[in-house]
Design an enzyme around this catalytic site. Structure first.
Site, PDB file in Angstrom:
ATOM      1  N   LEU A   1      19.915 -63.528 -26.630  1.00 48.08           N
ATOM      2  CA  LEU A   1      19.277 -62.188 -26.833  1.00 48.08           C
ATOM      3  C   LEU A   1      20.266 -61.405 -28.057  1.00 48.08           C
ATOM      4  O   LEU A   1      21.249 -61.441 -27.914  1.00 48.08           O
ATOM      5  CB  LEU A   1      19.734 -61.498 -25.402  1.00 48.08           C
ATOM      6  CG  LEU A   1      18.382 -62.026 -24.470  1.00 48.08           C
ATOM      7  CD1 LEU A   1      19.153 -61.286 -23.123  1.00 48.08           C
ATOM      8  CD2 LEU A   1      17.099 -61.290 -24.658  1.00 48.08           C
ATOM      9  N   ASP A   2      19.423 -60.687 -28.786  1.00 43.66           N
ATOM     10  CA  ASP A   2      20.126 -59.845 -29.625  1.00 43.66           C
ATOM     11  C   ASP A   2      21.038 -59.088 -29.158  1.00 43.66           C
ATOM     12  O   ASP A   2      20.758 -58.536 -27.892  1.00 43.66           O
ATOM     13  CB  ASP A   2      19.279 -59.314 -30.723  1.00 43.66           C
ATOM     14  CG  ASP A   2      18.623 -60.282 -31.617  1.00 43.66           C
ATOM     15  OD1 ASP A   2      19.029 -61.550 -31.964  1.00 43.66           O
ATOM     16  OD2 ASP A   2      17.319 -59.808 -32.088  1.00 43.66           O
TER      17      ASP A   2
END
Length: 319
Positions: A64-65
């Site tokens: 996940l960014d």
């Protein structure tokens, strides 16, 4: 070879109720569903657990960014062998896009350009084009992505000032649903397969409507059966409490058929042999081999002649 062993929760209980230095670390094996906070990387979230899980191997299944929040599945100990299986599970996201805007990163972390002349699409126009972005589609990943191009990550090329366009690739989008539309904000729920870039979905959807879009918020609601409601913020955990949220490896394979083998077949499987399966399964199908306590021992793939090809071995030396 003894086929029975105590469930993983018994090993966890011993760690939590005794001096943890007296319990072999290799007994700790399981999966954590974290609720990753905004503003940190996935590796940062894993490192929060690594402080307590010293000497254990940890890995996450699906990055996940920093902009994103939500379900981050972390595998501990031998369960790290299941990462590729978990990465294949379908995902559910809630995303917000800002229409009439663009950025090099396709989200608000990049420098945003506002397109003053952009015409706001109607809700009906948006919903009309959604079927074009569902099913098996070709999608071009963002320029700033972890996709490798000529041996280097896309974001590495972009950060040095020589951005490269990744080649489009097939991804699966199962469902797109508009949750809220108040221009310029478009909030959607996305159900998709592995490798789908939500930023790219927003970008391509907007371009189809004659405008542009950047993603401003992203929450991963589920990875397979790992849901946001059952996930825990890693910032709330400590040396003992993190073990309370450790779930047995079998939860990663609940979508697969379960097999219980006789002792000879199991012994052979765990030594790399391909025993025959008594169940009627389709060649190419994966299955989970379990013991009588429902502990996950292995992941196999059915071959012609009902042979079981071992893919992952989770058994302890006690087996």
């Amino acid at each position: 070879m003894a086929l029975a062993r105590q469930p993983i929760r018994d090993a966890i209980h011993r760690v939590m109720t005794t001096d943890s230095t007296a319990v072999p670390k290799q007994e700790i094996c399981g999966i954590l569903a974290l609720n990753k906070p905004k503003g940190i990387t996935s590796r940062d979230a894993v490192n929060m657990i690594q402080r307590w899980a010293t000497g254990l191997r940890l890995g996450h299944a699906g990055t996940l960014d920093p902009l994103a929040t939500g379900v981050l599945v972390v595998c501990v100990g031998r369960a790290t062998r299941l990462i590729s299986l978990i990465q294949e599970l379908p995902k559910v996201y809630r995303a917000t896009f800002l229409l009439g805007r663009s950025s090099p990163t396709d989200d608000v972390d990049g420098e945003i350009t506002i397109h003053e002349g952009a015409v706001p699409p109607t809700l009906q126009q948006i919903e009309t084009v959604l079927p074009e972005f569902t099913g098996r589609i070709l999608q071009r990943p963002p320029v700033y992505s972890a996709v490798k191009i000529r041996g280097r990550r896309g974001y590495e090329w972009a950060r040095q000032g020589t951005p490269q366009l990744p080649q489009p690739r097939p991804v699966d989008v199962y469902e797109l649903k508009v949750l809220r539309y108040e221009y310029p904000e478009l909030e959607m729920e996305i159900r998709c397969g592995s490798g789908t870039y939500v930023r790219s979905l927003g970008r391509d959807l907007a371009e189809n409507l004659g405008t542009r879009a950047v993603m401003s918020e992203l929450t991963r609601l589920a990875v397979g059966r790992f849901t946001l409601e059952e996930s825990v913020d890693p910032r709330t955990l400590d040396e003992r409490r993190w073990l309370e949220y450790l779930r047995p490896p079998i939860v990663a394979a609940q979508h697969l058929p379960q097999l219980r083998l006789d002792e000879a077949s199991l012994r052979g499987l765990l030594h790399g042999q391909w025993p025959r399966c008594q169940e009627e399964l389709v060649p190419g199908q994966k299955a989970a081999v379990v013991d009588q306590f429902n502990n996950l021992l292995a992941i196999v793939e059915v071959q012609k002649g009902s042979r079981l090809k071992p893919l992952v071995n989770l058994a302890t030396p006690a087996h």
